[in-house]
Design an enzyme around this catalytic site. Structure first.
Site, short mmCIF file in Angstrom:
data_model
loop_
_atom_site.label_atom_id
_atom_site.label_comp_id
_atom_site.label_asym_id
_atom_site.label_seq_id
_atom_site.Cartn_x
_atom_site.Cartn_y
_atom_site.Cartn_z
N GLY A 91 0.56 -1.21 -0.15
CA GLY A 91 -0.29 0.16 -0.21
C GLY A 91 1.10 1.09 -0.78
N GLY A 97 -11.44 -5.61 -4.28
CA GLY A 97 -12.70 -5.96 -3.98
C GLY A 97 -12.87 -7.33 -2.83
N GLY A 100 0.90 -0.79 -14.28
CA GLY A 100 1.94 -0.67 -14.64
C GLY A 100 2.54 -0.69 -16.31
CG ASP A 124 -8.00 -1.73 -7.04
OD1 ASP A 124 -8.63 -2.27 -7.13
OD2 ASP A 124 -6.96 -2.79 -6.30
CB THR A 125 -10.89 -1.85 -10.85
OG1 THR A 125 -10.20 -2.40 -10.74
CG2 THR A 125 -10.56 -1.90 -12.81
CD GLU A 146 3.91 -9.99 -12.04
OE1 GLU A 146 3.21 -10.51 -11.52
OE2 GLU A 146 3.59 -8.77 -12.55
#
Length: 494
Positions: free
Chosen positions: A17, A82, A411, A242-243, A309
């Site tokens: 965060g 979420g 990103g 956040d989306t 990743e």
């Protein structure tokens, strides 16, 4: 001279965060990171939890820092991931750290609920939300099924950003965009659905009042003012998901755009006035989540850079030491489209070895099996771009307007190779940027609440003025058309 006013954004992800300050002036904005901190997943007693008090502590720490600097904070806004929620007791105490969406208790809950309580099609027809085992509805069902004491004694159930706002102000709300991730909300009425709540043994009174992004939740409590050294600063319910905040920051000129929020997960969607709920959207597992100003984010989740990743963690140390541009650049030197996968195949959800899963997929579909990091990386990028084309074409079928532009934010907007591949594959003009879209959307909603901007389009104009977007035009159409035919033949047989 009048002191500059700042907006304080709390942006919380599932691993970390940060707190950020931003200000708006002369048709542009500026951001500055104040603090950054880990968000640790806690495993205990066979369950996974979030440390809600640690997150509260970090918010207080960030607010102390801006007070120490003597900055004038106009308001505070919080956005998070979420679905997760906090149970509050009758005495106003948090009953237990909130369960995390990765908690294994939900693994069987979705199928059990849909088989014995309400059918899959009925749930989708009410909510228009895609099915994922960790959606709030299935978390609550799992907790009820196990006799969870926190749920049994909860006077209020607050989604994570709303719980943190409550800790700062003492006021309980249910912000629309975060509530829409729960699979409990009807996007037509924009309210929690009574039938679904009753199926869980819950009532509407267990949740805070429904508010839209831009609503003032309250001001900092006397306790928080004392702890931070700030005054009665208002806390704003921004797009708490956040989306939702990220999509609010898409620097589009008009409604004729699609967006791709690119990161570990890719979310491709459009912004519409009304939810799109049909047999076809159900079949293709599209979702309808809440947006700002009453809009709907009609989108599909795509397995994004998770593939890359996970592979990167498995490669030898000398490969891991390479920068992303170096490793990704090496992938451009190998033969394209030699190995193609469906990034959303179940085999890639949580394999013991991602490299092994990719190689097995290629072996099972009678393709060349990639061996080197460059070959595997090229396989991932080619395949993601082809999957984006498939979803983009589906999106155009659903959209009530022609899609002229694809905005890539987050990103992944820095990945120039994948951005160009996406333009080539979809045939659309791609505009990449901004990277910090979630924090920008958070701050812009605070600015709107303060009366500095009028609506979403003025917000987006300011963002466009402040962002150096990179344009990618489609290239090599025939080559990518042939590759897409190959992709379809592979994924349709698998």
């Amino acid at each position: 001279m009048e002191q500059k006013k700042y907006f304080f954004a709390v942006d919380l992800g599932a691993t970390s965060g940060r707190t950020i300050i931003g200000n708006i002036g002369d048709g542009a904005f500026k951001l500055e990171e104040v603090t950054r901190f880990p968000n640790n997943l806690i495993e205990q007693g066979g369950h996974y939890y979030w440390d809600i008090h640690a997150l509260y502590f970090e918010i207080i720490r960030g607010l102390k820092e801006v007070a120490r600097r003597g900055l004038d904070i106009a308001s505070i806004g919080i956005d998070t991931w979420g679905v997760d929620f906090v149970c509050i007791g009758e005495d106003g105490a948090i009953l237990r750290n909130p369960r995390a969406y990765r908690d294994p208790v939900t693994f069987s809950a979705m199928d059990d609920y849909l088989e014995h309580i309400i059918t899959r099609k009925e749930v989708y027809d009410i909510t228009g939300i895609q099915f994922m085992n960790f959606n709030s509805i299935f978390q609550l069902y799992a907790m009820r099924r196990e006799g969870n004491s926190a749920l049994e004694h909860a006077a209020k159930i607050l989604f994570v950003p709303d719980a943190l706002s409550w800790m700062l102000t003492g006021n309980e709300v249910c912000e629309y965009t975060i509530a829409s991730t729960s699979q409990l909300l009807d996007p037509r009425t924009k309210q929690l659905d009574e039938r679904l709540l009753q199926s869980l043994g819950l009532t509407r009174s267990k949740f805070g009042r429904m508010v839209q992004p831009g609503t003032v939740v309250g001001v900092l409590t006397d306790e928080v003012q004392r702890l931070t050294g700030l005054g009665a600063v208002p806390v704003i319910a921004v797009a708490g998901h956040d989306t939702g905040s990220a999509v609010a920051a898409v620097p589009a000129k008009n409604e004729q755009f699609a967006y791709l929020s690119s990161g570990t997960w890719s979310l491709m969607g459009i912004e519409t006035k009304d939810a799109i709920i049909s047999d076809l959207s159900y079949e293709r597992n599209f979702t309808n989540e809440g947006g700002i100003e009453g809009t709907t984010r009609f989108l599909k989740n795509i397995c994004g850079m998770w593939l890359y990743e996970r592979c990167r963690l498995e490669w030898p140390e000398e490969v891991q030491k390479l920068s992303h541009p170096e490793l990704q650049g090496s992938a451009m030197t190998v033969e394209p489209f030699r190995s193609i996968i469906n990034p959303d195949d179940a085999a890639f959800a949580a394999p013991a070895s991602m490299i092994g899963a990719i190689q097995k997929y290629c072996r099972d579909t009678n393709q060349y099996v990639p061996q080197t990091p460059a070959e595997i990386c090229r396989c991932i990028f080619d395949s993601l771009a082809l999957r984006y084309r498939q979803v983009f074409q589906w999106m155009q079928e659903f959209a009530p307007f022609k899609l002229e532009t694809l905005h890539i934010i987050g990103g992944g907007s820095l990945n120039k190779y994948l951005n160009q591949f996406t333009a080539n594959s979809t045939g659309a003009t791609v505009l990449a940027g901004p990277q910090e879209c979630t924090a920008i959307g958070n701050i812009m909603m605070q600015a709107k609440a303060a009366g500095l901007v009028q609506d979403i389009w003025q917000m987006r104009q300011i963002i466009a003025n402040s962002t150096d977007m990179v344009k990618y035009e489609p290239q090599d159409k025939a080559q990518w058309d042939a590759a897409y035919d190959k992709y379809l033949s592979i994924v349709n047989k698998k």
